[in-house]
Motif scaffolding. Structure first.
Motif, PDB file in Angstrom:
ATOM      1  N   VAL A 185       2.232   5.651   9.827  1.00 51.16           N
ATOM      2  CA  VAL A 185       1.909   6.559  10.921  1.00 51.16           C
ATOM      3  C   VAL A 185       1.203   5.744  11.996  1.00 51.16           C
ATOM      4  O   VAL A 185       0.304   4.954  11.688  1.00 51.16           O
ATOM      5  N   ARG A 186       1.631   5.913  13.243  1.00 41.92           N
ATOM      6  CA  ARG A 186       0.984   5.184  14.343  1.00 41.92           C
ATOM      7  C   ARG A 186      -0.100   6.045  14.973  1.00 41.92           C
ATOM      8  O   ARG A 186       0.159   7.170  15.393  1.00 41.92           O
ATOM      9  N   VAL A 187      -1.310   5.508  15.028  1.00 46.31           N
ATOM     10  CA  VAL A 187      -2.443   6.195  15.645  1.00 46.31           C
ATOM     11  C   VAL A 187      -3.147   5.200  16.556  1.00 46.31           C
ATOM     12  O   VAL A 187      -3.737   4.230  16.089  1.00 46.31           O
ATOM     13  N   PRO A 188      -3.105   5.409  17.872  1.00 44.57           N
ATOM     14  CA  PRO A 188      -3.827   4.509  18.783  1.00 44.57           C
ATOM     15  C   PRO A 188      -5.324   4.718  18.632  1.00 44.57           C
ATOM     16  O   PRO A 188      -5.768   5.575  17.861  1.00 44.57           O
ATOM     17  N   PRO A 189      -6.146   3.967  19.348  1.00 45.93           N
ATOM     18  CA  PRO A 189      -7.584   4.233  19.315  1.00 45.93           C
ATOM     19  C   PRO A 189      -7.858   5.676  19.734  1.00 45.93           C
ATOM     20  O   PRO A 189      -7.257   6.187  20.688  1.00 45.93           O
ATOM     21  N   THR A 190      -8.744   6.340  19.018  1.00 49.58           N
ATOM     22  CA  THR A 190      -9.054   7.735  19.323  1.00 49.58           C
ATOM     23  C   THR A 190     -10.560   7.931  19.439  1.00 49.58           C
ATOM     24  O   THR A 190     -11.341   7.149  18.897  1.00 49.58           O
ATOM     25  N   LEU A 191     -10.940   8.985  20.116  1.00 49.75           N
ATOM     26  CA  LEU A 191     -12.334   9.348  20.262  1.00 49.75           C
ATOM     27  C   LEU A 191     -12.422  10.846  20.545  1.00 49.75           C
ATOM     28  O   LEU A 191     -11.391  11.538  20.619  1.00 49.75           O
ATOM     29  N   ASP A 192     -13.615  11.341  20.659  1.00 46.96           N
ATOM     30  CA  ASP A 192     -13.810  12.766  20.919  1.00 46.96           C
ATOM     31  C   ASP A 192     -13.722  13.001  22.414  1.00 46.96           C
ATOM     32  O   ASP A 192     -14.733  13.169  23.099  1.00 46.96           O
ATOM     33  N   VAL A 193     -12.500  13.016  22.929  1.00 43.50           N
ATOM     34  CA  VAL A 193     -12.298  13.173  24.365  1.00 43.50           C
ATOM     35  C   VAL A 193     -12.668  14.579  24.811  1.00 43.50           C
ATOM     36  O   VAL A 193     -13.258  14.784  25.875  1.00 43.50           O
ATOM     37  N   CYS A 222       0.830  -1.195   0.000  1.00 43.50           N
ATOM     38  CA  CYS A 222       0.000   0.000   0.000  1.00 43.50           C
ATOM     39  C   CYS A 222       0.873   1.256   0.000  1.00 43.50           C
ATOM     40  O   CYS A 222       2.059   1.215   0.347  1.00 43.50           O
ATOM     41  N   ALA A 223       0.258   2.371  -0.361  1.00 42.15           N
ATOM     42  CA  ALA A 223       0.984   3.645  -0.389  1.00 42.15           C
ATOM     43  C   ALA A 223       1.232   4.191   1.009  1.00 42.15           C
ATOM     44  O   ALA A 223       2.026   5.118   1.183  1.00 42.15           O
ATOM     45  N   GLY A 224       0.575   3.643   2.000  1.00 40.05           N
ATOM     46  CA  GLY A 224       0.765   4.077   3.373  1.00 40.05           C
ATOM     47  C   GLY A 224       0.001   3.184   4.327  1.00 40.05           C
ATOM     48  O   GLY A 224      -0.962   2.524   3.944  1.00 40.05           O
ATOM     49  N   ILE A 225       0.446   3.166   5.567  1.00 39.00           N
ATOM     50  CA  ILE A 225      -0.177   2.343   6.609  1.00 39.00           C
ATOM     51  C   ILE A 225      -0.480   3.224   7.819  1.00 39.00           C
ATOM     52  O   ILE A 225       0.357   4.016   8.253  1.00 39.00           O
ATOM     53  N   VAL A 226      -1.679   3.077   8.353  1.00 42.01           N
ATOM     54  CA  VAL A 226      -2.009   3.626   9.664  1.00 42.01           C
ATOM     55  C   VAL A 226      -1.993   2.442  10.621  1.00 42.01           C
ATOM     56  O   VAL A 226      -2.817   1.529  10.507  1.00 42.01           O
ATOM     57  N   ALA A 227      -1.051   2.427  11.542  1.00 43.51           N
ATOM     58  CA  ALA A 227      -0.878   1.297  12.463  1.00 43.51           C
ATOM     59  C   ALA A 227      -1.364   1.684  13.847  1.00 43.51           C
ATOM     60  O   ALA A 227      -1.069   2.780  14.340  1.00 43.51           O
ATOM     61  N   ILE A 228      -2.080   0.780  14.492  1.00 41.50           N
ATOM     62  CA  ILE A 228      -2.653   1.084  15.801  1.00 41.50           C
ATOM     63  C   ILE A 228      -1.652   0.910  16.933  1.00 41.50           C
ATOM     64  O   ILE A 228      -1.864   1.396  18.031  1.00 41.50           O
ATOM     65  N   SER A 229      -0.524   0.248  16.658  1.00 43.98           N
ATOM     66  CA  SER A 229       0.450  -0.050  17.708  1.00 43.98           C
ATOM     67  C   SER A 229       1.866   0.081  17.176  1.00 43.98           C
ATOM     68  O   SER A 229       2.109   0.050  15.968  1.00 43.98           O
ATOM     69  N   SER A 230       2.823   0.214  18.098  1.00 43.61           N
ATOM     70  CA  SER A 230       4.230   0.270  17.703  1.00 43.61           C
ATOM     71  C   SER A 230       4.694  -1.072  17.138  1.00 43.61           C
ATOM     72  O   SER A 230       5.616  -1.121  16.316  1.00 43.61           O
ATOM     73  N   TYR A 231       4.062  -2.163  17.572  1.00 45.88           N
ATOM     74  CA  TYR A 231       4.410  -3.487  17.024  1.00 45.88           C
ATOM     75  C   TYR A 231       4.158  -3.498  15.515  1.00 45.88           C
ATOM     76  O   TYR A 231       5.016  -3.896  14.730  1.00 45.88           O
ATOM     77  N   LEU A 232       2.981  -3.065  15.112  1.00 44.16           N
ATOM     78  CA  LEU A 232       2.649  -3.029  13.687  1.00 44.16           C
ATOM     79  C   LEU A 232       3.442  -1.945  12.973  1.00 44.16           C
ATOM     80  O   LEU A 232       3.860  -2.130  11.824  1.00 44.16           O
ATOM     81  N   GLU A 233       3.639  -0.820  13.641  1.00 48.61           N
ATOM     82  CA  GLU A 233       4.431   0.247  13.035  1.00 48.61           C
ATOM     83  C   GLU A 233       5.841  -0.239  12.702  1.00 48.61           C
ATOM     84  O   GLU A 233       6.346  -0.027  11.598  1.00 48.61           O
ATOM     85  N   ASP A 234       6.478  -0.900  13.650  1.00 46.22           N
ATOM     86  CA  ASP A 234       7.842  -1.389  13.434  1.00 46.22           C
ATOM     87  C   ASP A 234       7.877  -2.447  12.335  1.00 46.22           C
ATOM     88  O   ASP A 234       8.822  -2.478  11.527  1.00 46.22           O
ATOM     89  N   TYR A 235       6.869  -3.307  12.299  1.00 43.56           N
ATOM     90  CA  TYR A 235       6.845  -4.362  11.286  1.00 43.56           C
ATOM     91  C   TYR A 235       6.779  -3.769   9.879  1.00 43.56           C
ATOM     92  O   TYR A 235       7.586  -4.117   9.002  1.00 43.56           O
ATOM     93  N   TYR A 236       5.850  -2.846   9.653  1.00 42.04           N
ATOM     94  CA  TYR A 236       5.687  -2.304   8.307  1.00 42.04           C
ATOM     95  C   TYR A 236       6.771  -1.287   7.955  1.00 42.04           C
ATOM     96  O   TYR A 236       7.172  -1.189   6.789  1.00 42.04           O
TER      97      TYR A 236
END
Length: 400
Positions: A194-202, A172-186
């Motif tokens: 780019v690593r983005v954890p779960p987000t919400l309207d805090v 893919c042209a880019g990955i949004v990874a939810i964790s550093s484990y996946l970020e490091d792998y890709y």
């Protein structure tokens, strides 16, 4: 927003064969990422695999110049008939309705982002994106354990998932990874990540003072469908151990049935303090969280736990409820012992019982301080607005 929105030059398609209504854990991930993109000015259309709604409907309350809309394409929900017919759809046709929908739009999207795409789904989307010179990105949120999938290691679900993880996503042209484990792998495979954890309207989540209605010395809460991920049985046995020692602890469980909880714990009868309340509507969850002293998350540090990230962790902190957990995935980046909650050294009954005993010894002022720290951490780390710049850069640098 109406159908004319897709004529906008910056509209983005966020697609996948997912079948959850808004408010479920998966959809909260989609809403969070889509809202971040809207904050950057993108008009995001989320097209799911559900049967409906067939017409585009707008998600209200998104903060930013962009917008988020939603529709169902019937990609998977309409499949019925025999097991053979469903298998044929999964193997051959999964993804075609999404591609047909993209073809039918008057203006091509600037990007296509895939959530939960199996290999067959990715095959159709990748071909369409290459043919139309549209960057394809993937939002990757977990790495399944084959023991958690029907058919096991050699089953079609696992083989499809592994093909997507190891072949399609890295291309893919880019990955949004939810964790550093996946970020490091890709990142190790040369993919832009780019690593983005779960987000919400805090920010707009109203959090009043804690409303503690339980009479016990310690009130705990668990949300979810444990399956083989969460060690709910261990939690129940740890509560049982302290209860036998004279401690007054309540564990309120939302999700599974009492029979399921007993089976997971291996007990004939549940401890007095274990209260199984069944399913809870999403809008009622904040109140249940605020009535507890801590939420509890316990998982074995296996690949699935390291690659994923529990959404309920973020939701607990956002509601000002500290967390008791062992450190899997990136929880250690946000959970400091005695600050946002308590860290369990392991995932055994004994280790959890030890940290529950420590929780019983906390003074009211210490618990109040943890509530404030939990909320502050969520505001800093899990509000969707904070990830808009990184996601915008990822899209701007993505090439077909």
């Amino acid at each position: 927003m109406d159908e004319s929105m897709v004529r906008h030059r910056d509209w983005l398609a966020y697609v996948g064969p997912f079948q959850f209504p808004w408010g479920q854990p998966g959809s909260r991930r989609v809403v969070g990422i889509a809202s971040s993109l809207a904050s950057s000015g993108y008009h995001v259309v989320v097209a799911s695999g559900e049967d409906g709604p067939q017409a585009i409907s707008t998600l209200e309350g998104v903060d930013g110049p962009g917008s988020v809309s939603y529709l169902g394409l019937g990609e998977t929900a309409s499949v019925g008939g025999s097991l053979l017919a469903r298998a044929a759809h999964f193997a051959v046709r999964l993804g075609r309705r999404t591609v047909d929908w993209l073809d039918a739009q008057p203006t091509r999207p600037s990007h296509v982002m895939v959530y939960g795409g199996a290999a067959q789904y990715m095959l159709h989307l990748r071909r369409w994106c290459r043919r139309n010179r549209v960057p394809l990105l993937a939002d990757v949120v977990e790495w399944y354990d084959p023991r958690h999938l029907r058919g096991g290691f050699l089953g079609p679900l696992h083989l499809s998932s592994e093909s997507a993880m190891r072949y399609f996503y890295p291309r893919c042209a880019g990955i949004v990874a939810i964790s550093s484990y996946l970020e490091d792998y890709y990142r190790g495979l040369g993919t832009n990540v780019v690593r983005v954890p779960p987000t919400l309207d805090v920010r707009t989540l109203r959090v009043g003072p804690a409303v503690r209605r339980q009479a016990a010395d310690l009130s705990l809460v668990y949300f979810g469908t444990p399956g083989r991920k969460d060690l709910l049985g261990t939690m129940v046995r740890a509560v049982d151990r302290l209860e036998r020692q004279g401690a007054a602890i309540e564990l309120h469980i939302y999700g599974p049935t009492a029979t399921q909880v007993r089976d997971l714990a291996g007990l004939e009868r549940l401890p007095k303090g274990v209260d199984v309340r069944g399913r809870l509507a999403q809008q009622e969850m904040p109140q249940a969280l605020r009535e507890a002293d801590f939420s509890v998350i316990l998982r074995r540090p296996e690949r699935f736990a390291q690659a994923g990230f529990p959404t309920k962790f973020c939701e607990s902190l956002a509601n000002g409820t500290p967390v008791i957990a062992n450190l899997t995935s990136d929880l250690g980046d946000y959970l400091r012992h005695g600050v946002e909650g308590l860290v369990c050294d392991g995932w055994s009954e004994t280790e959890l019982a030890d940290v529950l005993h420590a929780a019983l010894e906390l003074a009211p002022a210490q618990r109040d301080a943890m509530r404030g720290a939990a909320r502050a951490q969520a505001l800093e780390s899990f509000d969707y607005r904070g990830y808009a710049p990184q996601l915008s850069v990822l899209l701007e640098t993505a090439r077909p």
